[in-house]
Design an enzyme around this catalytic site. Structure first.
Site, PDB file in Angstrom:
ATOM      1  N   THR A   7       0.810  -1.203   0.000  1.00 22.04           N
ATOM      2  CA  THR A   7       0.000   0.000   0.000  1.00 22.04           C
ATOM      3  C   THR A   7       0.845   1.254   0.000  1.00 22.04           C
ATOM      4  O   THR A   7       2.024   1.229   0.339  1.00 22.04           O
ATOM      5  CB  THR A   7      -0.939   0.030   1.219  1.00 22.04           C
ATOM      6  OG1 THR A   7      -1.976   0.945   0.961  1.00 22.04           O
ATOM      7  CG2 THR A   7      -0.235   0.417   2.486  1.00 22.04           C
ATOM      8  N   LYS A  39      -8.549   2.059   1.158  1.00 19.40           N
ATOM      9  CA  LYS A  39      -7.735   2.132   2.374  1.00 19.40           C
ATOM     10  C   LYS A  39      -7.834   3.477   3.065  1.00 19.40           C
ATOM     11  O   LYS A  39      -7.072   3.774   3.968  1.00 19.40           O
ATOM     12  CB  LYS A  39      -6.280   1.836   2.026  1.00 19.40           C
ATOM     13  CG  LYS A  39      -6.092   0.496   1.338  1.00 19.40           C
ATOM     14  CD  LYS A  39      -4.713   0.382   0.763  1.00 19.40           C
ATOM     15  CE  LYS A  39      -4.608  -0.809  -0.172  1.00 19.40           C
ATOM     16  NZ  LYS A  39      -3.347  -0.818  -0.898  1.00 19.40           N
ATOM     17  N   GLY A  51      -6.168   6.861   6.878  1.00 19.56           N
ATOM     18  CA  GLY A  51      -5.676   5.890   5.919  1.00 19.56           C
ATOM     19  C   GLY A  51      -4.788   4.917   6.661  1.00 19.56           C
ATOM     20  O   GLY A  51      -4.190   5.269   7.680  1.00 19.56           O
ATOM     21  N   SER A 130       4.634   0.931   1.777  1.00 21.35           N
ATOM     22  CA  SER A 130       5.818   0.581   0.982  1.00 21.35           C
ATOM     23  C   SER A 130       6.146   1.630  -0.075  1.00 21.35           C
ATOM     24  O   SER A 130       7.306   1.872  -0.378  1.00 21.35           O
ATOM     25  CB  SER A 130       5.630  -0.780   0.320  1.00 21.35           C
ATOM     26  OG  SER A 130       4.501  -0.756  -0.519  1.00 21.35           O
ATOM     27  N   CYS A 165       6.816   1.751  -7.338  1.00 22.73           N
ATOM     28  CA  CYS A 165       6.754   0.739  -6.277  1.00 22.73           C
ATOM     29  C   CYS A 165       5.935  -0.470  -6.744  1.00 22.73           C
ATOM     30  O   CYS A 165       4.783  -0.317  -7.159  1.00 22.73           O
ATOM     31  CB  CYS A 165       6.128   1.340  -5.021  1.00 22.73           C
ATOM     32  SG  CYS A 165       5.920   0.157  -3.669  1.00 22.73           S
ATOM     33  N   THR A 168       2.429  -1.004  -5.096  1.00 25.55           N
ATOM     34  CA  THR A 168       1.491   0.115  -5.224  1.00 25.55           C
ATOM     35  C   THR A 168       0.969   0.151  -6.646  1.00 25.55           C
ATOM     36  O   THR A 168       1.728  -0.080  -7.581  1.00 25.55           O
ATOM     37  CB  THR A 168       2.224   1.444  -4.901  1.00 25.55           C
ATOM     38  OG1 THR A 168       2.792   1.363  -3.596  1.00 25.55           O
ATOM     39  CG2 THR A 168       1.288   2.632  -4.963  1.00 25.55           C
TER      40      THR A 168
END
Length: 177
Positions: A7, A39, A51, A130, A165, A168
């Site tokens: 996330t 989220k 979040g 992340s 990422c 993500t």
């Protein structure tokens, strides 16, 4: 605390607007399990944005407790966050939870961790998960070198993080107050 994967959550303050957003990817090991998870939430009648990053079950347990603290301390998000962090740090069951929360209202933006941290960034930009460092860097550049509003900065920075990422994606949801 292990680093959160799967996330990216980002919050930006600009002028009188606060935006908080997250990507939609859920990753189990090396496999993308879901592309459109939500989220981010509005709490306290839409006055507080939240979040989460980390384990979803752990995060939902923390969100419930944070919502309870907000009802105990209405109009005082900072106090609710501090009380949650104290409980999270001292409770034997809670301290095993692996998640982080980003919270913001009209006056304060905070990161809350299970280590007892309640951090208020001086520039009003929060990034967890992340992809957090990527989103944070992009948001700082956009704040410093554009006239975009808070929502647009969060959307753009999260999409940049989603391109870099592997945990993500670019399916973002943003809430504002």
């Amino acid at each position: 605390m292990k680093p959160a994967r799967s996330t990216t959550i980002l919050s930006v303050r600009r002028g009188d607007q606060v935006a908080l957003g997250g990507d939609g990817q859920v990753t189990l090991g090396a496999t993308v399990a879901k592309h459109d998870a939500v989220k981010v939430r509005k709490l306290a009648g839409g006055k507080v944005l939240t979040g989460f990053a980390g384990s979803a079950a752990d995060a939902f347990a923390l969100l419930e407790r944070f919502e309870k603290k907000l009802s105990e301390f209405p109009e005082n998000t900072r106090r609710a966050a501090i009380e949650l962090a104290k409980e999270w740090r001292t409770d034997r069951v809670l301290r095993r939870l692996e998640a982080m929360l980003a919270v913001a209202d009209k006056s304060v933006s905070l990161m809350i961790s299970g280590a007892g941290d309640v951090i208020e960034p001086s520039d009003g930009i929060i990034a967890i998960g992340s992809g957090g460092p990527y989103a944070l860097s992009a948001a700082k550049a956009l704040v410093g070198h554009s006239q975009l509003g808070a929502r647009e900065i969060v959307e753009t920075a999260l999409k940049i993080a989603g391109e870099v990422c592997i945990y993500t994606n670019t399916n973002v949801k943003v809430e504002t107050i």
